[in-house]
Design a protein around this motif. Sequence first.
Motif, PDB file in Angstrom:
ATOM      1  N   HIS A  73       6.307   3.252  12.960  1.00 57.26           N
ATOM      2  CA  HIS A  73       7.185   3.382  11.638  1.00 57.26           C
ATOM      3  C   HIS A  73       6.035   3.734  10.618  1.00 57.26           C
ATOM      4  O   HIS A  73       6.338   4.501   9.816  1.00 57.26           O
ATOM      5  N   LEU A  74       4.957   2.904  10.938  1.00 52.71           N
ATOM      6  CA  LEU A  74       3.986   3.204   9.806  1.00 52.71           C
ATOM      7  C   LEU A  74       3.372   4.379   9.743  1.00 52.71           C
ATOM      8  O   LEU A  74       3.028   4.963   8.713  1.00 52.71           O
ATOM      9  N   GLN A  75       3.228   4.962  10.902  1.00 52.06           N
ATOM     10  CA  GLN A  75       2.855   6.283  11.105  1.00 52.06           C
ATOM     11  C   GLN A  75       3.672   7.534  10.493  1.00 52.06           C
ATOM     12  O   GLN A  75       3.167   8.140   9.755  1.00 52.06           O
ATOM     13  N   ASP A  76       4.853   7.181  10.798  1.00 52.87           N
ATOM     14  CA  ASP A  76       6.111   8.130  10.287  1.00 52.87           C
ATOM     15  C   ASP A  76       6.091   7.925   8.590  1.00 52.87           C
ATOM     16  O   ASP A  76       6.181   9.021   7.934  1.00 52.87           O
ATOM     17  N   LEU A  77       5.992   6.787   8.195  1.00 54.90           N
ATOM     18  CA  LEU A  77       6.065   6.685   6.561  1.00 54.90           C
ATOM     19  C   LEU A  77       4.817   7.193   6.095  1.00 54.90           C
ATOM     20  O   LEU A  77       4.939   7.886   5.073  1.00 54.90           O
ATOM     21  N   SER A  78       3.548   6.880   6.634  1.00 57.07           N
ATOM     22  CA  SER A  78       2.119   7.574   6.063  1.00 57.07           C
ATOM     23  C   SER A  78       2.166   9.160   5.916  1.00 57.07           C
ATOM     24  O   SER A  78       1.923   9.548   5.019  1.00 57.07           O
ATOM     25  N   SER A  79       2.835   9.566   7.071  1.00 55.97           N
ATOM     26  CA  SER A  79       2.944  11.171   7.187  1.00 55.97           C
ATOM     27  C   SER A  79       3.923  11.701   6.203  1.00 55.97           C
ATOM     28  O   SER A  79       3.547  12.620   5.490  1.00 55.97           O
ATOM     29  N   ASP A  92       0.640  -1.152   0.024  1.00 51.53           N
ATOM     30  CA  ASP A  92      -0.052   0.001   0.096  1.00 51.53           C
ATOM     31  C   ASP A  92       1.029   1.333   0.152  1.00 51.53           C
ATOM     32  O   ASP A  92       0.639   2.211  -0.753  1.00 51.53           O
ATOM     33  N   LEU A  93       1.906   1.222   1.002  1.00 50.49           N
ATOM     34  CA  LEU A  93       2.755   2.444   0.907  1.00 50.49           C
ATOM     35  C   LEU A  93       3.418   2.825  -0.312  1.00 50.49           C
ATOM     36  O   LEU A  93       3.731   3.992  -0.700  1.00 50.49           O
TER      37      LEU A  93
END
Length: 351
Positions: free
Chosen positions: A334-340, A252-253
């Motif tokens: 980490h997911l939060q940071d990448l999504s940001s 997804d990312l």
Amino acid sequence: MAAPRALAALGAALLLAAGVQASKYSREANEGLAAAGAKRRESGEFRVVRLNQVWEKAQRLQLSAVKLAELHSDLKIQEKDELSWKKLKAEGLDEDGEKEAKLRRNLNVIMTKYGMNGKKDSQLVDTNYIKDGTESDTLDDPRLEKLWSKAKTSGKFSDEELDKLWREFKHHKEKIREYNILLETVSRTEDIHKNVINPSEENLVKEEILHNKHRELKEKLRSINQGFERLRKVSHQGYDTTSEFEEPRVIDLWDMAKSANFTEKELESFREELKHFEAKIEKHHHYQKQLEISHQKLKHVEGTGDKDHLNRNKEKYAMLEEKTKELGYKVKKHLQDLSSRISQGFTKECF
């Protein structure tokens, strides 16, 4: 002759002592993890009262070991955000209340995700990866059900690939659920805003807040549409053997990153970070499996009456539980940071 024998005996003694010491340190490390967990449970798992209330409710609901560990990771992220918000509020930096509103929305998502919002059908599908591939769960979407049925009967997937695809379908279902929760929250806010008779400067601020919420909804909807298109393609054509990633969240990312306004250099850097992120997720999956196995063993041993065996299993379970929580937090942070970072990439498109 005596000297060499004495040296050999000394060497053997040192090796034995080192082995005993290493075993001692290993045991003490595990006992330390278990003790830390017990101490935290006594004093309160979290520093925010309402998060402790959520945690205690989850334990009363007797969620599975894996789900509890996942919930713990979500609540740790929420705790970090709430403590940051309290600091901002003290400095007068959340005058419009948007950050506080977002925290409430996030907690609502968590409560819904784990079936603690009072709705019987709201609980997420089982996150026990040992059971992946079973069909006891429904996808709640005719389009997804049709794609899954087609994939199962196509003959293009091995059993392992079907398990992997099923995880992708469940992940997509979760994304849709989170989008719907956010949409409902935004709709309620809009209804309140429409009922205001006299526009004011405060209402103009609220309009900006609503605009930001709509942008968040738009990004989530874009992710859902891209995810569905990927599932449609994979279901019809099978897995691409040259695909870079396997974990649904990473896929997804990567798809979102390729659609954002990143330079080639930024995109290449993001790709490398996603590889590290996927390795972190795989490690987390491994500990989730071990935790579930340990939980099953612990339940079995509890019925045998063997106290020594029970204590050893409790120690191992406590160590695995703490490690799973720790890794879960790191993965979600980490997911939060990448999504940001991806959101910032889409913001760049606007200019």
